[in-house]
Write a protein that holds these residues in place. Structure first.
Motif, PDB file in Angstrom:
ATOM      1  N   GLN A   1      25.770 -15.587  65.198  1.00  0.00           N
ATOM      2  CA  GLN A   1      24.738 -15.112  66.340  1.00  0.00           C
ATOM      3  C   GLN A   1      25.354 -15.384  67.496  1.00  0.00           C
TER       4      GLN A   1
ATOM      5  N   ASP B   1      17.717 -12.035  59.892  1.00  0.00           N
ATOM      6  CA  ASP B   1      17.311 -11.706  61.295  1.00  0.00           C
ATOM      7  C   ASP B   1      15.870 -12.226  61.671  1.00  0.00           C
TER       8      ASP B   1
ATOM      9  N   ALA C   1      16.415 -15.817  62.943  1.00  0.00           N
ATOM     10  CA  ALA C   1      17.350 -15.933  64.195  1.00  0.00           C
ATOM     11  C   ALA C   1      16.164 -15.529  65.270  1.00  0.00           C
TER      12      ALA C   1
END
Length: 213
Positions: free
Chosen positions: A28, A113, A116
């Motif tokens: 990331q 995802d 995150a």
């Protein structure tokens, strides 16, 4: 880029879990894993040493568990936001963590995802409460405290309460309302006193229940 990264500390007693989290988070662009810890006590020490923005914390760990670690961090006034990452779905496991100061929780099988996104969300000051846990907290709060009325609050106190419900810190509330932090703290104290509440978590849930916006 590093100056803008969200600094993350991983606290979990399973090395495989920590390795998996690190592997994903390192790709990331805006998240940096600054350290790891294998239990709550080590997590508290590492948090004080490294100053992370967000801590991913397991609940069930040998020695000092996640809930006690959260309490210790709160006692130390550590500013890190804690996101509980757990495989336990029982309300009796997750609710105490939220009441101890966690900014939210996700399950260990969460989509990468989504994880995150959760990290970015709690870093931005939001509180992640899944519906079933929010309902459990509201039920608990309904049995004690919270007997005050919204009508007892001033307009400014209602504005502060609304921002508390959004997960804002005193500093963020001060900026939003163009007030000093000291004034915000006074408003928060008055809100808790008037509504017969013990802490900010209860205040946020009271605001949700009574639709204070």
């Amino acid at each position: 880029m590093a100056d803008k990264s969200i600094r993350v500390l991983l606290v979990d007693d399973h090395q495989v879990v920590r390795r998996g989290l690190r592997t994903f988070l390192e790709v990331q662009g805006d998240i940096e894993v600054v350290g790891e810890a294998a239990d709550g006590a080590e997590g508290v020490a590492r948090a004080e040493e490294l100053g992370p923005d967000v801590i991913l914390m397991d609940v069930k760990m040998p020695g000092m568990d996640g809930v006690e670690a959260l309490r210790r961090l709160r006692e130390l006034a550590n500013p890190a936001r804690v996101l509980v990452v757990t495989s336990f779905t029982e309300q009796r496991t997750v609710v105490p963590a939220l009441r101890a100061g966690a900014a939210g929780y996700v399950y260990k099988d969460v989509d990468p995802d989504a994880l995150a996104g959760a990290i970015r969300s709690v870093h931005a000051g939001h509180v992640l409460l899944q519906p079933e846990v929010a309902d459990a907290l509201l039920t608990q709060e309904g049995t004690g405290g919270g007997h005050g009325r919204a009508g007892s609050l001033t307009e400014r106190e209602r504005e502060v309460l609304s921002l508390i419900a959004d997960g804002r810190s005193n500093r963020e509330i001060a900026r939003a309302l163009v007030l000093s932090e000291k004034t915000v703290k006074t408003h928060v104290s008055n809100i808790l006193m008037k509504l017969d509440l013990a802490d900010r978590t209860q205040a946020a849930l009271w605001a949700v229940r009574h639709e204070v916006a």
